[in-house]
Design an enzyme around this catalytic site. Structure first.
Site, mmCIF file in Angstrom:
data_model
loop_
_atom_site.group_PDB
_atom_site.id
_atom_site.type_symbol
_atom_site.label_atom_id
_atom_site.label_comp_id
_atom_site.label_asym_id
_atom_site.label_seq_id
_atom_site.Cartn_x
_atom_site.Cartn_y
_atom_site.Cartn_z
ATOM 1 N N CYS A 93 -4.917 -3.427 4.220
ATOM 2 C CA CYS A 93 -4.554 -2.781 5.415
ATOM 3 C C CYS A 93 -5.306 -2.874 6.558
ATOM 4 C CB CYS A 93 -4.011 -1.531 5.410
ATOM 5 S SG CYS A 93 -2.927 -0.914 6.579
ATOM 6 N N GLU A 145 0.824 -1.215 -0.127
ATOM 7 C CA GLU A 145 0.105 -0.070 -0.107
ATOM 8 C C GLU A 145 0.911 1.302 0.141
ATOM 9 O OE1 GLU A 145 -2.104 0.051 3.571
ATOM 10 O OE2 GLU A 145 -3.543 1.827 2.928
ATOM 11 N N LYS A 151 -10.485 0.938 -0.845
ATOM 12 C CA LYS A 151 -10.687 0.583 0.272
ATOM 13 C C LYS A 151 -11.706 1.085 1.064
ATOM 14 C CE LYS A 151 -7.012 1.065 4.389
ATOM 15 N NZ LYS A 151 -5.867 2.117 4.781
HETATM 16 C C1 LIG Z 1 -2.693 3.518 -2.149
HETATM 17 O O1 LIG Z 1 -1.541 4.285 -2.421
HETATM 18 C C2 LIG Z 1 -1.814 5.546 -2.385
HETATM 19 C C3 LIG Z 1 -0.863 6.405 -2.971
HETATM 20 O O2 LIG Z 1 0.536 6.011 -2.420
HETATM 21 C C4 LIG Z 1 -2.187 6.136 -1.225
HETATM 22 O O3 LIG Z 1 -2.502 7.533 -0.741
HETATM 23 C C5 LIG Z 1 -3.222 5.500 -0.511
HETATM 24 O O4 LIG Z 1 -3.464 5.534 0.830
HETATM 25 C C6 LIG Z 1 -2.941 3.588 -0.534
HETATM 26 N N1 LIG Z 1 -4.142 2.969 -0.328
HETATM 27 C C7 LIG Z 1 -4.129 2.334 0.593
HETATM 28 C C8 LIG Z 1 -5.438 1.457 0.871
HETATM 29 O O5 LIG Z 1 -3.172 2.360 1.432
#
Ligand SMILES: *[C@@H]1O[C@H](CO)[C@@H](O)[C@H](O)[C@H]1NC(C)=O
Ligand SMILES: *[C@@H]1O[C@H](CO)[C@@H](O)[C@H](O)[C@H]1NC(C)=O
Ligand SMILES: *[C@@H]1O[C@H](CO)[C@@H](O)[C@H](O)[C@H]1NC(C)=O
Ligand SMILES: *[C@@H]1O[C@H](CO)[C@@H](O)[C@H](O)[C@H]1NC(C)=O
Ligand SMILES: *[C@@H]1O[C@H](CO)[C@@H](O)[C@H](O)[C@H]1NC(C)=O
Ligand SMILES: *[C@@H]1O[C@H](CO)[C@@H](O)[C@H](O)[C@H]1NC(C)=O
Length: 538
Positions: free
Chosen positions: A195, A71, A163
């Site tokens: 996550c 992530e 998410k």
């Molecule tokens: C996925 O990556 C983006 C960019 O880095 C981030 O902002 C986002 O929180 C991430 N998504 C998750 C579920 O962590």
């Protein structure tokens, strides 16, 4: 089709060989990436992208059918991209005009290497593309999502998951949570979650209950917390409790608390895993994952990592709200202790036995507490989950404030004794949605493997609405480096838990006459006419 004819077909078809072949194997090959993201600021994405592509084409990755990246380690708010809907079958590598460069490049890398690639990114979407969403849109006309994107071997976007349980992130939620799966040419259908989602019913647990999903891709940037929620501990515990395959890819920056990557094969345990204790890394961990329908046994790894050092930023659970007691363990003794500890009506029974250990004179020692908690997990302003936890955990000293902490730099405490027996017995109330997880941790921040413990979860009868859990160290095992030995009872929102709420609510949940209060209600309903009759006849 027999394997000879298959092989012949493979040779004729060239490229498609590995494809057709792995559909008939009883395993697939997966890679999960532990990735230290660049912190270069606005241009970070291009450095990250270069490293992603390098890993995809690396020799270590050559046998993989699918690679999962963690992530939040690619782009950020300054470089959001549109993501095509999987229904449109769009291949950004061939038709890239509409998308950011990194999405196009990764589509091409999937195509070049002929692998499924799972990435997580920050997605933008025009609000006008969601006409059924009645909520007001942001003034720039865009929704921003935390999104997983899956490319197939040709580079086509075949899946997209946004998410559901954001962890204090300024992102949007979809109007309704999306349950997202994708099929592969090697015969496995994957579910997706991200996550913090792992602590909730929707979508992770729901995909198992409603769709029978057996394999999951799980990009994460997890901030480990002692004593119950460090990264690999909860990944392995979840995969064990659900008896599914979990491909977990973790962001790698231990100094802020994030690391933890692995591939877990349900009740058989860990196929590969890592918790970094240094500055983090960019590496791929590969394993052959037995397909669940034709479950095979594979040799499991024994982790050889040493105790965690303190370059690790560790969060701590609010242990002060647990009911706890100190175990009396003195250096140089043999002994045992057993008892019951309760918080309200939720009780936990424990039996512990130990033998003396030899220690150097100036050794530092852990203390241990047994603790029990029945309530909402305490955290910052994020979705809450209801837990019923019970177990043993390590402390740097006798006070509760010293529990759930890592030692200072260069200090390596030991347990004052060697544990020869650990048993936890708990009666858990039935609930519409709940998950009971064996939750263990050693001082190298790795959990015990299933061969090292015994886990029994039984219901004496369907009508009893209770689950008896017995969790113990396997008879052949002894432990001298224990941080946690517990049952993590996740009740999610605690709705429809037996014995909770009014009698009407209990009846609506389908519990009939099980609890004493319901029984007495039944008794009253039976006796009332007689009593009234008796009153009248007087
Ligand atoms: C996925 O990556 C983006 C960019 O880095 C981030 O902002 C986002 O929180 C991430 N998504 C998750 C579920 O962590
Ligand atoms: C290319 O992508 C655009 C935007 O997503 C889409 O409208 C168009 O149909 C695609 N063209 C092809 C040939 O796939
Ligand atoms: C894909 O392969 C082509 C031709 O071999 C190469 O030029 C290109 O750089 C590769 N792209 C990626 C992202 O792997
Ligand atoms: C998305 O988030 C932005 C910024 O927080 C907010 O203004 C907007 O209303 C949100 N959109 C929806 C549909 O919730
Ligand atoms: C490739 O595997 C070797 C041996 O396991 C390991 O030392 C190396 O760090 C790996 N490289 C990457 C990029 O994952
Ligand atoms: C502890 O038990 C072992 C045998 O299990 C015995 O050899 C040892 O002497 C005992 N130590 C003490 C201090 O009682």
């Amino acid at each position: 089709m027999d394997s000879k004819r298959l092989l012949l077909l493979c040779i004729i078809q060239g490229l498609l060989c590995s494809v057709g072949y792995s559909a008939n194997l009883d395993y697939y090959t997966a890679g999960v990436v532990e990735f230290r993201q660049s912190i270069l600021g606005l241009d970070a994405w291009s450095e990250n992208l270069e490293a992603y592509v390098e890993i995809i084409h690396s020799a270590n990755a050559s046998a993989t059918d699918i690679i999962v990246f963690p992530e939040s380690t690619l782009n950020a708010l300054g470089s959001t991209t549109f993501v095509p809907s999987p229904e449109d079958g769009i291949n950004p590598c061939l038709n890239g005009t509409h998308y950011e460069e990194f999405l196009v490049t990764l589509s091409c890398a999937a195509r070049n290497s002929s692998k499924y690639i799972v990435i997580n990114l920050t997605e933008k979407q025009k609000c006008e593309d969601t006409p059924d969403d009645p909520r007001p849109c942001a003034s720039n006309g865009l929704n921003i999502f935390n999104t997983n994107v899956v490319f197939d071997r040709q580079g086509v976007v075949v899946s997209r998951y946004r998410k559901v349980h954001l962890y204090a992130e300024s992102k949007n939620l979809t109007y309704r949570p999306e349950l997202v799966t994708f099929e592969t040419d090697f015969g496995v259908t994957f579910g997706q979650f991200i996550c913090f989602d792992i602590l909730f019913y929707t979508p992770a647990h729901q995909l198992i209950v409603e769709q029978g999903i057996t394999d999951f891709v799980y990009p994460t940037m997890w901030f480990s917390q002692l004593p119950f929620l460090t990264a690999v501990q909860i990944q392995q515990g979840w995969a064990y409790a659900q008896n599914v395959n979990l491909l977990a890819a973790g962001a790698s920056r231990p100094s802020v608390g994030s690391t933890g990557t692995g591939i877990f094969h349900g009740r058989q345990g860990t196929l590969t895993s890592v918790m970094k204790h240094d500055n983090g890394e960019r590496a791929i961990y590969v394993a052959q994952v037995p397909k669940i329908t034709r479950r095979g046994r594979r040799s499991l790894q024994e982790s050889r990592q040493t105790a965690a050092s303190t370059n690790f930023y560790m969060m701590r659970d609010a242990l002060e709200i647990y009911q706890t007691q100190l175990l009396q363990l003195d250096v140089g003794t043999n002994g045992s202790s057993s008892g019951q500890i309760c918080q309200g009506s939720f009780c936990c029974n424990y039996e512990v036995a130990w033998r003396e250990r030899e220690s150097p004179v100036n050794a530092k020692f852990y203390s241990y507490r047994v603790g029990v908690y029945d309530g909402v997990r305490q955290d910052q302003n994020v979705d809450a989950n209801y837990i019923r936890n019970c177990g043993l955990f390590a402390c740097l000293g006798p006070a509760i404030e010293e529990c759930g902490l890592l030692p200072e730099e260069g200090v390596y405490p030991q347990s004052p004794v060697i544990f020869t027996q650990l048993v936890i017995k708990v009666t858990y109330p039935e609930s519409r949605e709940f998950l009971l997880i064996p939750d263990t941790l050693r001082d190298n921040l790795m959990p015990l493997e299933p061969s090292q413990f015994e886990w029994l979860q039984e219901q004496s009868s369907k009508e009893s609405y209770h689950h008896e859990v017995s969790f113990s160290l396997a008879e052949t095992q002894e432990l001298d480096n224990l941080l946690t030995f517990a049952v993590y009872g996740n009740y999610y929102d605690n709705q429809c838990t037996f014995g909770v709420g009014t009698e009407q609510e209990q009846l609506a949940c389908g519990y009939k006459g099980g609890s004493s209060s319901l029984r007495s209600l039944g008794l009253w309903l039976t006796l009332m006419p007689l009593i009234l009759l008796g009153l009248r006849s007087r």
